[in-house]
Design an enzyme around this catalytic site. Structure first.
Site, PDB file in Angstrom:
ATOM      1  N   SER A  27       0.859  -1.186   0.000  1.00  0.00           N
ATOM      2  CA  SER A  27       0.000   0.000   0.000  1.00  0.00           C
ATOM      3  C   SER A  27       0.893   1.233   0.000  1.00  0.00           C
ATOM      4  O   SER A  27       2.103   1.146   0.198  1.00  0.00           O
ATOM      5  CB  SER A  27      -0.938   0.010   1.214  1.00  0.00           C
ATOM      6  OG  SER A  27      -0.197   0.154   2.419  1.00  0.00           O
ATOM      7  N   MET A  59       4.036  -1.014   4.206  1.00  0.00           N
ATOM      8  CA  MET A  59       3.323   0.209   4.573  1.00  0.00           C
ATOM      9  C   MET A  59       4.292   1.381   4.535  1.00  0.00           C
ATOM     10  O   MET A  59       5.444   1.253   4.967  1.00  0.00           O
ATOM     11  CB  MET A  59       2.691   0.070   5.956  1.00  0.00           C
ATOM     12  CG  MET A  59       1.573  -0.955   5.979  1.00  0.00           C
ATOM     13  SD  MET A  59       0.817  -1.140   7.606  1.00  0.00           S
ATOM     14  CE  MET A  59      -0.701  -1.979   7.146  1.00  0.00           C
ATOM     15  N   VAL A  85       8.864  -1.528   5.809  1.00  0.00           N
ATOM     16  CA  VAL A  85       8.599  -0.092   5.769  1.00  0.00           C
ATOM     17  C   VAL A  85       8.991   0.460   4.400  1.00  0.00           C
ATOM     18  O   VAL A  85      10.113   0.259   3.930  1.00  0.00           O
ATOM     19  CB  VAL A  85       9.375   0.649   6.870  1.00  0.00           C
ATOM     20  CG1 VAL A  85       9.077   2.146   6.803  1.00  0.00           C
ATOM     21  CG2 VAL A  85       9.013   0.091   8.240  1.00  0.00           C
ATOM     22  N   LYS A  86       8.057   1.166   3.791  1.00  0.00           N
ATOM     23  CA  LYS A  86       8.321   1.834   2.527  1.00  0.00           C
ATOM     24  C   LYS A  86       8.700   3.290   2.791  1.00  0.00           C
ATOM     25  O   LYS A  86       8.040   3.964   3.574  1.00  0.00           O
ATOM     26  CB  LYS A  86       7.084   1.798   1.629  1.00  0.00           C
ATOM     27  CG  LYS A  86       6.645   0.402   1.240  1.00  0.00           C
ATOM     28  CD  LYS A  86       5.346   0.433   0.454  1.00  0.00           C
ATOM     29  CE  LYS A  86       5.502   1.126  -0.885  1.00  0.00           C
ATOM     30  NZ  LYS A  86       4.253   1.034  -1.684  1.00  0.00           N
ATOM     31  N   VAL A  87       9.741   3.738   2.127  1.00  0.00           N
ATOM     32  CA  VAL A  87      10.092   5.160   2.156  1.00  0.00           C
ATOM     33  C   VAL A  87      10.364   5.599   0.722  1.00  0.00           C
ATOM     34  O   VAL A  87      10.862   4.806  -0.094  1.00  0.00           O
ATOM     35  CB  VAL A  87      11.317   5.456   3.054  1.00  0.00           C
ATOM     36  CG1 VAL A  87      10.999   5.179   4.510  1.00  0.00           C
ATOM     37  CG2 VAL A  87      12.523   4.646   2.609  1.00  0.00           C
TER      38      VAL A  87
END
Length: 214
Positions: A27, A59, A85-87
């Site tokens: 997402s 996310m 973790v998406k950055v």
């Protein structure tokens, strides 16, 4: 090969997870907003998807500054051991990703559009990068060539290419044919990948024959 559902719609995603058709869920803030949710819903989404069998749940952390992004990323990392973790692949995003990786947090750098960004992601030890295939094509570039070259750069490293913005079953199959092993797509695309008209005709013929045995 691993497929992921690119959606925050629980009622659409949960059946795919429970039936073992996808490996996990991805997402981003745009998807969260599109599906009528906010960042406050992320912990609940994580729990629902994890309970349904998602092995990896991606996310995205946001923030107006590096510190804010790092704080948001740390909160997401605390959801559980299946979260990644998406950055964003911005200068601040790379710096935040590096700090997270030093803490043994799994990280995906998202919206990667250049080979140089791919190289930097591998250098800091990111788990994944996410190029947006459809957007690359929309920009007039050869999306398949670019993603394939990213894959070639990352092949000797731990960093994997997880291709997003895959808008059709044919696009997914073409990417797979060229060595892409991680693909995320919206639920309708994933469902369409299961269907072929000739298969449907054959299955109906099998049913008609077996019905005569009763």
């Amino acid at each position: 090969m691993k497929l992921y559902a690119d959606s925050a719609l629980v009622d659409a995603v949960i059946p795919l997870l429970e039936d073992g058709l996808v490996h996990g869920v991805t997402s981003n803030p745009k998807i969260i907003a599109r599906d009528g949710l906010t960042n406050s819903d992320l912990p609940r989404l994580y729990q629902r998807f994890a309970s349904a069998g998602a092995r990896e749940i991606f996310m995205q952390a946001t923030g107006g500054s590096r510190n804010e992004m790092l704080e948001a990323a740390s909160r997401i990392a605390d959801f559980g051991d299946r979260v990644i973790v998406k950055v964003p692949a911005t200068p601040d995003g790379f710096r935040v990703a590096s700090q997270l990786i030093d803490r043994d947090v799994r990280v995906l750098l998202t919206a990667v559009y250049s080979l140089a960004q791919s190289t930097s992601a591998a250098s800091i030890g990111a788990d994944y990068i996410a190029p947006y295939f459809g957007r690359i094509v929309d920009s007039g570039e050869d999306g398949l060539s670019k993603v394939t070259r990213m894959n070639r750069i990352l092949a000797p490293t731990k960093t994997k290419v997880l291709v997003a913005s895959v808008r059709s079953p044919n696009a997914a199959a073409t990417l797979a044919l060229h060595g892409v092993a991680h693909i995320t797509a919206d639920v309708p695309v994933l469902e369409a990948m299961l269907i072929d008209p000739i298969t449907e005709v054959s299955a109906e013929e099998f049913e008609q024959i077996s019905a005569g045995w009763l």
